[in-house]
Structure formats: C-alpha cells, structure tokens
Design an enzyme around this catalytic site. Structure first.
Site, PDB file in Angstrom:
ATOM      1  N   LYS A  58       0.827  -1.209   0.000  1.00  0.00           N
ATOM      2  CA  LYS A  58       0.000   0.000   0.000  1.00  0.00           C
ATOM      3  C   LYS A  58       0.860   1.257   0.000  1.00  0.00           C
ATOM      4  O   LYS A  58       0.492   2.275  -0.590  1.00  0.00           O
ATOM      5  CB  LYS A  58      -0.950   0.024   1.207  1.00  0.00           C
ATOM      6  CG  LYS A  58      -1.915  -1.140   1.282  1.00  0.00           C
ATOM      7  CD  LYS A  58      -2.519  -1.535  -0.065  1.00  0.00           C
ATOM      8  CE  LYS A  58      -3.104  -2.926  -0.049  1.00  0.00           C
ATOM      9  NZ  LYS A  58      -2.157  -4.024  -0.237  1.00  0.00           N
ATOM     10  N   ALA A 277       2.693 -14.195  -9.321  1.00  0.00           N
ATOM     11  CA  ALA A 277       1.656 -13.840  -8.349  1.00  0.00           C
ATOM     12  C   ALA A 277       0.415 -14.694  -8.604  1.00  0.00           C
ATOM     13  O   ALA A 277      -0.627 -14.197  -9.011  1.00  0.00           O
ATOM     14  CB  ALA A 277       1.325 -12.351  -8.454  1.00  0.00           C
ATOM     15  N   ARG A 280      -1.494 -17.852  -2.895  1.00  0.00           N
ATOM     16  CA  ARG A 280      -0.729 -18.190  -1.697  1.00  0.00           C
ATOM     17  C   ARG A 280      -1.179 -19.547  -1.166  1.00  0.00           C
ATOM     18  O   ARG A 280      -2.284 -19.999  -1.433  1.00  0.00           O
ATOM     19  CB  ARG A 280      -0.917 -17.107  -0.623  1.00  0.00           C
ATOM     20  CG  ARG A 280      -0.467 -15.725  -1.087  1.00  0.00           C
ATOM     21  CD  ARG A 280      -0.627 -14.683   0.002  1.00  0.00           C
ATOM     22  NE  ARG A 280       0.225 -14.941   1.150  1.00  0.00           N
ATOM     23  CZ  ARG A 280       1.509 -14.589   1.239  1.00  0.00           C
ATOM     24  NH1 ARG A 280       2.101 -13.968   0.231  1.00  0.00           N
ATOM     25  NH2 ARG A 280       2.213 -14.855   2.327  1.00  0.00           N
ATOM     26  N   HIS A 452     -23.468  16.041   2.351  1.00  0.00           N
ATOM     27  CA  HIS A 452     -23.268  16.501   0.967  1.00  0.00           C
ATOM     28  C   HIS A 452     -22.271  17.655   0.953  1.00  0.00           C
ATOM     29  O   HIS A 452     -22.351  18.548   1.791  1.00  0.00           O
ATOM     30  CB  HIS A 452     -24.593  16.971   0.371  1.00  0.00           C
ATOM     31  CG  HIS A 452     -24.448  17.567  -1.002  1.00  0.00           C
ATOM     32  ND1 HIS A 452     -24.253  16.792  -2.129  1.00  0.00           N
ATOM     33  CD2 HIS A 452     -24.427  18.862  -1.419  1.00  0.00           C
ATOM     34  CE1 HIS A 452     -24.137  17.584  -3.188  1.00  0.00           C
ATOM     35  NE2 HIS A 452     -24.239  18.846  -2.787  1.00  0.00           N
TER      36      HIS A 452
END
Length: 479
Positions: A58, A277, A280, A452
C-alpha cells in the site's frame, strides 16, 4: 525462561499478534512465537502483512499513485508540474520506514500487554506442547493450556517460473525493485498481480499480465470486473492477456524469456523482470508432529470448525492457515474470537459480512454475495447502481471512474451484497458492512441522511436506485 503459558500463539501476523494481545488483555499468560527475521535483523513481528504484504504494497501503491497524479492529472486542476520524476530508492526507503514503525509498534504492544515474544520455529506436539527451534538450532519446549496456530501463508511457486528473487521474483521481491523495469511480466491477474502491476505501470514500466483463466477476476461481481478490465486496459494501459498459461521461462543476460500457451498457440515474451503472483498457500509444513492430533485437509489447510477449533481440545487455528478468504482482517477477528472463547466468553464471527478489497486505483471493494452467486443459488434479487460520474464530490476530485452496486432481496429488501469500483471504495463498502451486520434493508440506507457533498452519497443513491428512487440519475423502469 518461563515454559508454561495459558496461551501459546504460533505466528505473529495479523491473526497471531492480535490473538496474543487480546488473550493478554483478558488476563491470560501468553507467548507468541515468530520464526522470521525482518530487513533490520529483528524478529519479523507482523508476519507477511506488515513486512512484505499489505502495508508495504500500500505504501508503494500510494507513492506511485501520487506520482502518476502529479504527472498526468494535476493539469486538470490548473497545476503546472513539469519534469516530475520518481526517486525509486527513496520510495522504497519510505516503505521500509513505515514497516519498521509498525512492526516496532507490535513489539511495544507486546511489552505493554505482557506478551512474551519468542524467536524461533514453533511446532505443535502431542499433549498441548510446543517445540521451539531457535535460529542457532537449539530446541526448547513450552507447555500450553491452549495453542493458537497462526502460521500464515506463503506465495505459491510454479515450476515453469522458478523464483530467483533477482529476475524472477515473487510478491516480496516485487516490493524491492530499485529501478523501474522497462518491461515487466506478471503471472496472475489476481489481487496481488494487479496491485503490483499497477505500481510499476504508473512509474513507467510496460506491464504484461498473463492470466491462465479465461475470465477476469472470477470471484468479483462480473459487472464490476468488466468495468475494472476496461479501466485497467483502456485507461491505464495494462496489457492483460486472459487464457494465457505459462509453460516455461529462461533467464539469460539479465532478462527472462517467458513461453506461454493461449488459444492461438505457443507464444513468447521477453521481460526485464517477472513477478509470479498466482496465489498463496498455507505454511503448514513441519508445523505439526505426527501424533499432535491436528488434522490437515486439502492443500495443506488445518481443519477447524466455525469457531476455529481443531479436533484437539484447546488447540485452535486462525488466519490464512484455515478455510476462508486469506484476508488480514478475517484472521485478526478470528484471533479475537478465539482469545475470547479461551477466556470463557461466547464469542462468534459472522463470515457473511467480511469485506474484500483490491487496492488498485480505482479501488475495488465488496461485501456479501455477487449477482452471479445469487443467480446460481436461485435467489430472487433486485439491483441499484449509481455511477461516480454523477457524484459532485467525485467530479470535484477528478476521480469519477466506477460505480456503486447495491443488491437486495427481491421480497424482504434485505441487503445481500454491495460491490464498488471507484474512489475510496474500501472505506465506502465498510458502511454497508455495518448495515448488513445489523440486517439492514436497502430502504434503511435510503432513509439515512448522508452528508453533501461526499463520496458516500453514491452508496445512498445506489440504495435508492434498488427501488428506482435515485435522485441524481435517471432510474430504470421497474418491470
């Protein structure tokens, strides 16, 4: 060293360290065993997620997105940013610092809560004993009233592309490139392949993704998957090739030639780097003594019931090593549940309300059932869709790709699923997770006041659209 504990946890990933901390909070004596060593030479607390998975990926995804935004999109805001460049080494260094901060934080939490940290490889023996093999080969044994196995998972290797962590790498190696490869091959168009491919594509690599399956993101609602494929291929120029089965690879002169088979026959591509990839697997090798009583099932998973109990009383297993999605938050909540059950609480977990996220840009997030699953189960449903291009907040942010899709039961209106591709999808879907946890209907969300202008209004409008009541788009006529 103390050798008897109320709870011994094997593995310090998101499932293990959370279980250890919660058990200690509940007044139990706890030891947590971790075998790995991180880049700083310290115990790799946090497991795959913190060290070489969720968190570092990330960090790179965010850095690369900010770079691509500055290079390509600032001009739409009136910002002139010429000659934008990326210092890849600095990006990697920042990633490493974040990892160090978080893994160090777990160490501190262990100290504060009184969890004993033990470095070594843990093995479950008969009679609720755990054998610990230290890095120097010395062996000791711990007695446990309860054992929590949280050994996690590892990247799957495939014979046609053996990992050397130089030219052919797994997901861990793909987080360590110190320069942008000119041509990057990725085997696998799943969550990991798409996220890592996105990072290096944004930084200028020509990325080719080879996926053996003929369907893109088969586990994702296919309306969302089709939109994702369109955005990734048309807008972001990821070259995604479906039905492409890799059969061989050869490393020569610092490059790799990949041979694959598709509907047209055998083909080859040359890459500077290749990322494998393809998923797993549970790390259950040598984890259990033959007489431990703990049973392995298909593909090396540990058998557990709905409460993560194995067939041996007092021995539990949680996280990636048991059935269910390999998600950090799923493992963490299983860890909490088990710790609380050991302490005598009646804890349980709702497996129907586990959100999933792909951290590409736009993000893809979901909870509940897909339209395809409901059709297969013969469940009558209704759908509301609201596009972000009709969201004032998304347009203001120049981030309006995608939509929110709400699915509700045709008769009861109970929310059955929500599927989002778009800005902040990971956070938006959590609102629906909470709603589903309380058995809400689409009407409940439709009757709720949303601020909003916010991205959350797209969730509100999708809920209204279920009955054809959306305000800011034309509604489809109900049959």
């Amino acid at each position: 060293m103390m050798s008897k504990f109320d709870v011994v946890v094997i593995g310090s990933g998101p499932a293990g360290y959370v279980a250890a901390i919660r058990a200690a909070q509940l007044g139990l004596s706890v030891a947590c065993i971790e075998k790995s060593t991180n880049k700083l030479g310290k115990t790799g607390l946090g497991g795959t997620c913190l060290n070489v998975g969720c968190i570092p990926s990330k960090a790179l995804l965010d850095s690369s997105h900010k770079f691509a935004e500055a290079r390509d999109d600032f001009k739409f805001h009136g910002i002139a940013a010429k000659g934008v460049s990326m210092d890849v080494a600095k990006m990697i260094d920042r990633k490493d610092k974040i990892v160090g901060q978080l893994t160090g934080g777990i160490g501190q939490l262990f100290k504060v809560n009184g969890v004993k940290e033990i470095k070594g490889f843990g093995k479950v023996l008969a009679g609720k004993k755990v054998e610990v093999t230290a890095d120097d080969g010395s062996v000791s044994t711990l007695d446990a009233e309860n054992i929590i196995i949280a050994a996690g998972s590892a990247p799957i290797d495939i014979p046609p592309a053996p990992i050397d962590q130089d030219v052919i790498v797994d997901s861990t190696g793909a987080l360590e490139f110190l320069k942008v490869p000119k041509r990057l091959g990725v085997i696998g168009a799943g969550v990991i392949g798409l996220e890592l491919g996105s990072v290096w594509a944004r930084l200028g690599a020509e990325v080719v993704v080879l996926e053996a399956l003929d369907v893109f993101l088969p586990a994702v609602d296919q309306q969302v998957a089709k939109e994702a494929q369109r955005i990734f291929t048309k807008k972001q120029k990821l070259d995604i090739r479906l039905g492409a089965r890799v059969t061989a690879s050869e490393v020569k002169g610092g490059k790799v030639t990949v041979t694959y088979q598709d509907a047209d026959g055998e083909k080859q591509e040359v890459f500077d780097k290749l990322v494998v990839a393809v998923g797993r697997r549970p790390q259950s090798e040598n984890l259990l003594a033959a007489d431990s009583g703990v049973r392995l099932v298909e593909r090396g998973f540990i058998y557990v019931n709905d409460h993560c109990e194995t067939e041996v009383p007092g021995v539990f297993a949680v996280g990636d090593i048991v059935r269910g999605p390999m998600l950090a938050h799923k493992g963490s909540e299983e860890g909490v549940m088990v710790a609380e059950r050991i302490a005598g609480k009646k804890a349980a977990m709702n497996y129907d309300c586990i959100p999933s996220v792909i951290y590409t840009h736009p993000e893809i997030a979901a909870v509940g059932q897909t339209e395809e699953q409901l059709k297969a189960d013969g469940i009558e449903y209704k759908v509301g869709v609201f596009p972000f291009v009709a969201s004032g907040r998304a347009l203001a942010a120049n981030d309006s790709d995608g939509f929110v899709k709400m699915i509700a039961h045709a008769e009861t209106d109970r929310i059955l699923g929500c599927h989002i591709i778009g800005p902040s999808a990971a956070d938006l879907v959590q609102q629906v997770v909470i709603a589903m946890e309380f058995g809400s209907s689409a009407e409940d969300i439709g009757l709720t006041v949303f601020g909003h202008p916010t991205l959350s209004e797209a969730v509100h409008e999708a809920a209204l659209a279920v009955e054809g009541h959306a305000i800011h788009i034309p509604n489809k006529k109900k049959r």
